[in-house]
Write an enzyme that holds these catalytic residues in place. Structure first.
Site, short mmCIF file in Angstrom:
data_model
loop_
_atom_site.label_atom_id
_atom_site.label_comp_id
_atom_site.label_asym_id
_atom_site.label_seq_id
_atom_site.Cartn_x
_atom_site.Cartn_y
_atom_site.Cartn_z
N GLU A 86 0.90 -1.16 0.00
CA GLU A 86 0.00 0.00 0.00
C GLU A 86 0.93 1.20 0.00
OE1 GLU A 86 -3.25 0.27 -0.17
OE2 GLU A 86 -3.66 -1.89 -0.16
N THR A 132 11.37 3.28 0.44
CA THR A 132 11.16 4.71 0.18
C THR A 132 12.07 5.57 1.05
OG1 THR A 132 9.54 6.47 0.54
CG2 THR A 132 9.20 4.49 1.79
N ASP A 133 12.34 6.80 0.57
CA ASP A 133 13.10 7.74 1.41
C ASP A 133 12.27 8.25 2.59
OD1 ASP A 133 11.32 9.37 0.02
OD2 ASP A 133 12.82 10.81 -0.68
N GLU A 134 10.94 7.98 2.56
CA GLU A 134 10.09 8.53 3.63
C GLU A 134 10.38 7.90 4.99
OE1 GLU A 134 6.03 9.28 2.50
OE2 GLU A 134 6.56 9.32 0.38
N TYR A 157 2.14 5.13 6.62
CA TYR A 157 2.78 4.53 5.44
C TYR A 157 4.28 4.38 5.68
CZ TYR A 157 5.22 4.46 0.94
OH TYR A 157 6.09 4.16 -0.08
N LYS A 161 6.71 0.99 6.06
CA LYS A 161 7.86 0.68 5.20
C LYS A 161 9.14 0.57 6.04
CE LYS A 161 8.00 0.36 1.27
NZ LYS A 161 7.76 -0.76 0.31
#
Ligand code: NAD
Ligand code: TYD
Length: 349
Positions: A86, A132-134, A157, A161
């Site tokens: 997601e 992800t870089d998040e 989110y 991750k």
């Protein structure tokens, strides 16, 4: 066939570009695309390669451990490139649990299945987690995310991750599972679901719908053309070092409002509108809760060690992306019918 490779999430945005690249470039690999076909998965993204002899699609949900174990037994994968997830921050704020189930438990199910299949002989095997870089949280006005930056995820989110990245590293440490992880910046390009900034705004500009800019519009993202991300994934899968992490980014920071104005300018030209016409649709709306201020990747490691760099400028990539959306209205119509309308109303009403 030389190798059998599992690509999860291959019917989604980035996954479909990765599947296309691998199926075309490696005719001696058997590529199995496993996808649950959620709202974000669309087999129309892959019609050009669906009949290739080295390509197989399997509809399955990574949350279903026994189905995943069966599929691993049946196909005897040599490698996994895991993209199924997601992926939209706004949805994670409304319904975090499905993010935890798919991104965390789903990843654990894949890791367990790989560990079981490869136990006793890990030679030549590889589990690649596309992240992800998040996970690094938010930057201030200066600085960049490095591979060594501490994790500080701020949304459900990014937390999901981050958890899955930690699990992959823990399986590497505890069970010697050979792995690589990449943490990439914001992608854009054809086939992206129009809930993310660029395709949503292309769709709205085309249809004269207001452009909902969150907060002051001065949030910053580092944008990368999806085809360049797929090229990086190919390189890391083949040449990356086991146990390593590589940051991938476009060296291309944009404040949202500056990006939106560039998009409006290019759309005015392509749609034959008077200069400044599309900008009139800009409408500042309530901010996203906990909105990360700035992301920026330092991609020197993958550049120096593996020789990767982006192949297109942002202006070129954006122009190609707009052209694709304008030429593929039926794709956009099919993904924006049905549930999309409900999502749009609940997000932007
Ligand atoms: P996407 O939402 O377009 O596609 C996700 C795909 O995963 C879809 O095809 C969906 O059907 C499938 N999927 C979802 N839940 C599943 C489940 N339970 N079982 C099996 N399949 C399932 O996402 P995307 O933008 O292509 O992102 C792909 C990956 O790359 C994600 O892991 C994401 O975190 C990561 N990533 C994305 C970006 C970006 O800018 N989009 C940037 C960096 C990293
Ligand atoms: P998005 O494409 O959702 O990616 P992410 O949140 O993963 O970075 O959003 C990119 C930026 O655009 C982010 O700062 C939020 C902003 N944004 C808006 O201003 N309006 C919108 O309608 C959307 C979807 C995003």
């Amino acid at each position: 066939m030389k190798k059998t490779l599992l690509i999860t999430g291959g019917a989604g945005f980035i996954g479909s570009h990765v599947v296309r690249l691998f199926v075309n470039k490696y005719p001696d690999y058997r590529i199995v695309n496993l996808d649950a076909l959620t709202y974000a998965g669309n087999l129309e993204n892959l019609t050009d390669i669906e009949n290739f002899p080295n390509y197989t699609f399997v509809k399955a949900d990574i949350r279903d451990a026994s189905a995943i174990n069966e599929i691993f037994k049946e196909h005897q994968f040599d490698g996994v490139i895991h993209l199924a997830a997601e992926s939209h921050v706004d949805r994670s704020l409304k319904d975090p649990n499905v993010f935890i189930e798919t991104n965390v438990l789903g990843t654990a199910n894949l890791l367990n299945a790989a560990r079981e299949l490869w136990k006793g002989n890990m030679e030549g095997k590889r589990f690649y987690h596309v992240s992800t870089d998040e996970v690094y949280g938010s930057l201030g006005d200066t600085g960049f995310f490095l591979e060594t930056t501490s994790y500080d995820p701020q949304s459900p989110y990014s937390a999901s991750k981050a958890a899955s990245d930690h699990l992959v590293r823990a399986y590497g440490n505890s069970y010697h599972l050979p792995f690589v992880i990449t943490n990439c910046s914001n992608n854009y390009g054809q086939n992206q679901f129009p809930e993310k900034l660029i395709p949503l705004f292309i769709h709205n500009i085309q249809n004269n719908i207001p452009l909902p800019v969150y907060g002051d519009g001065k949030y910053t993202r580092d944008w990368l053309y999806v085809v360049d991300h797929a090229r990086a994934i190919d390189l890391v899968y083949h040449d990356g070092v086991n146990g390593e992490t590589y940051n991938i980014g476009g060296f291309n920071e944009w404040q949202n409002i500056a990006l939106i104005k560039l998009l409006c300018k290019q759309m005015d030209e392509k749609l034959g509108r008077a200069p400044g016409e599309s900008e009139k649709l800009i409408s500042y709306v309530k901010d996203r809760p906990g909105h990360d201020r700035r992301y920026a990747i330092d991609a020197s490691k993958i550049n120096k060690e593996l020789g990767w760099k982006p192949s297109v400028t942002f202006e070129e990539g954006l122009s190609k992306t707009i052209d694709w959306y304008l030429q593929n209205e039926t794709w956009l119509q099919s993904v924006t019918s049905g549930d999309y309308q409900k999502y749009y109303e609940s997000q932007y009403s």
